[in-house]
Design a protein around this motif. Structure first.
Motif, PDB file in Angstrom:
ATOM      1  N   ALA A 114      54.143-121.881 -60.010  1.00 15.19           N
ATOM      2  CA  ALA A 114      53.001-121.669 -59.256  1.00 15.19           C
ATOM      3  C   ALA A 114      52.087-123.236 -59.619  1.00 15.19           C
ATOM      4  CB  ALA A 114      52.130-120.538 -59.860  1.00 15.19           C
ATOM      5  N   GLY A 115      51.388-123.452 -58.754  1.00 12.66           N
ATOM      6  CA  GLY A 115      50.837-124.566 -58.917  1.00 12.66           C
ATOM      7  C   GLY A 115      51.452-126.074 -59.079  1.00 12.66           C
ATOM      8  N   VAL A 116      52.593-126.217 -58.779  1.00  6.53           N
ATOM      9  CA  VAL A 116      53.314-127.474 -58.752  1.00  6.53           C
ATOM     10  C   VAL A 116      54.114-128.020 -57.444  1.00  6.53           C
ATOM     11  CG1 VAL A 116      53.960-127.022 -61.139  1.00  6.53           C
ATOM     12  CG2 VAL A 116      55.870-126.464 -59.269  1.00  6.53           C
ATOM     13  N   ILE A 117      54.480-129.405 -57.609  1.00  5.80           N
ATOM     14  CA  ILE A 117      54.982-129.708 -56.485  1.00  5.80           C
ATOM     15  C   ILE A 117      55.991-130.661 -56.800  1.00  5.80           C
ATOM     16  CG2 ILE A 117      53.477-131.826 -56.014  1.00  5.80           C
ATOM     17  CD1 ILE A 117      53.907-131.014 -52.996  1.00  5.80           C
ATOM     18  N   GLU A 118      57.017-130.857 -55.913  1.00  2.94           N
ATOM     19  CA  GLU A 118      58.457-131.377 -56.629  1.00  2.94           C
ATOM     20  C   GLU A 118      58.844-132.581 -55.700  1.00  2.94           C
ATOM     21  OE1 GLU A 118      60.210-127.621 -58.939  1.00  2.94           O
ATOM     22  OE2 GLU A 118      60.358-127.796 -56.969  1.00  2.94           O
ATOM     23  N   MET A 119      59.503-133.446 -56.456  1.00  2.34           N
ATOM     24  CA  MET A 119      60.313-134.444 -55.789  1.00  2.34           C
ATOM     25  C   MET A 119      61.652-134.272 -56.203  1.00  2.34           C
ATOM     26  SD  MET A 119      58.164-137.964 -55.267  1.00  2.34           S
ATOM     27  CE  MET A 119      57.588-138.291 -56.848  1.00  2.34           C
ATOM     28  N   LEU A 120      62.590-134.774 -55.139  1.00  2.79           N
ATOM     29  CA  LEU A 120      64.176-134.773 -55.516  1.00  2.79           C
ATOM     30  C   LEU A 120      64.648-135.839 -55.360  1.00  2.79           C
ATOM     31  CD1 LEU A 120      66.681-132.800 -56.294  1.00  2.79           C
ATOM     32  CD2 LEU A 120      66.659-132.415 -53.635  1.00  2.79           C
ATOM     33  N   ALA A 121      65.456-136.496 -56.215  1.00  2.00           N
ATOM     34  CA  ALA A 121      66.205-137.875 -56.104  1.00  2.00           C
ATOM     35  C   ALA A 121      67.668-137.493 -56.136  1.00  2.00           C
ATOM     36  CB  ALA A 121      65.730-138.996 -56.825  1.00  2.00           C
TER      37      ALA A 121
END
Length: 283
Positions: free
Chosen positions: A189-196
């Motif tokens: 909850a409360g996070v956003i992500e990036m994927l490389a």
């Protein structure tokens, strides 16, 4: 490092080259900015003034840069929002000529189309142009999760389905994919992500999700990730540096109460990322 950045420009605020150039310069990159529009402000205000620069004029500027002997020095070409098919053709041709002059140069394309909340906000022909002609000649692409889905004809959601979509995108041509605004259903909850993802593996980074939409933050993200990847050839390091810098930029902007990115005030966060987020290997 020298980057040829073919993007829009605005007098007020920070999007396109008006977002990308200064952070790149602050980390020591020599930028050759070529403008595709020259607007008073970004279009998110609903009203703006200034011209679209005709593709033929953009091509003339690029030809002049080439005639000065700059193309062999270019380490990366960077492009973002494309306002029409004509400018796409100009960018593709510029990439071809830069790579003829320097085969080691990379092309990084931010395939701007829209997002999950707003849908597509570009001209109807642009998504097909990006998918069918631009992405196949790119080495690095930086779509958000929505854009990745359009490019690949999928609906990425979980890490597994997003990785599968990335594999399809990489099969189109790019070897490096940065997926921004990853919002998988099972994330904390409360996070956003990036994927490389690159040939060496796949890495995920999570940052707090601020309740704030900052125009131009994607342009900064694409620019910094491109520069860090070109320098290190390490997707995990590039991801960690970029996430650190961009989060601090957005947080500073959010706390300021200003609508436009605090791009200059946040400059130390580009020059010396705090590295407060660690990338987790997911493949």
């Amino acid at each position: 490092m020298k980057v040829l950045s073919i993007q829009s420009a605005v007098a007020h605020g920070h999007v396109g080259n008006s977002a990308a150039v200064f952070p790149l310069q602050r980390i020591g990159v020599d930028v050759v900015p070529v403008y595709t529009v020259n607007f008073s402000n970004h279009t998110g205000y609903g009203a703006w003034r200034g011209p679209l620069i005709p593709p033929a004029d953009v091509a003339e500027i690029l030809l002049g840069v080439q005639e000065r002997g700059v193309f062999p020095q270019i380490d990366a070409v960077l492009s973002g929002y494309q306002g029409g098919v004509g400018i796409g053709d100009v960018i593709i041709d510029a990439v071809r000529r830069v790579k003829e002059a320097n085969p080691a140069a990379l092309y990084a394309c931010d395939p701007v189309m829209g997002n999950a909340k707003s849908g597509c906000f570009v001209a109807p022909e642009i998504p097909e142009l990006l998918r069918d002609r631009v992405v196949p000649v790119a080495d690095i692409i930086t779509p958000n999760q929505f854009e990745l889905g359009f490019l690949t004809g999928t609906e990425p959601a979980s890490i597994e389905s997003t990785l599968a979509s990335v594999d399809l995108a990489r099969a189109m041509g790019p070897s490096v994919v940065l997926v921004t605004s990853v919002e998988r259903p099972d994330r904390d909850a409360g996070v956003i992500e990036m994927l490389a993802v690159d040939d060496a593996g796949a890495w995920l980074v999570s940052t707090p999700h601020l309740p704030f939409k900052a125009n131009g933050s994607g342009d900064v993200t694409a620019a910094l990730f491109t520069a860090h990847y070109v320098e290190t050839r390490d997707a995990a390091v590039a991801l960690e540096r970029t996430a650190s810098s961009v989060f601090d930029l957005i947080e500073m902007t959010y706390r300021s109460g200003e609508r436009e990115l605090r791009l200059v005030a946040a400059q130390e966060f580009y020059a010396a990322p705090r590295m407060q987020f660690s990338a987790e290997r997911v493949r």
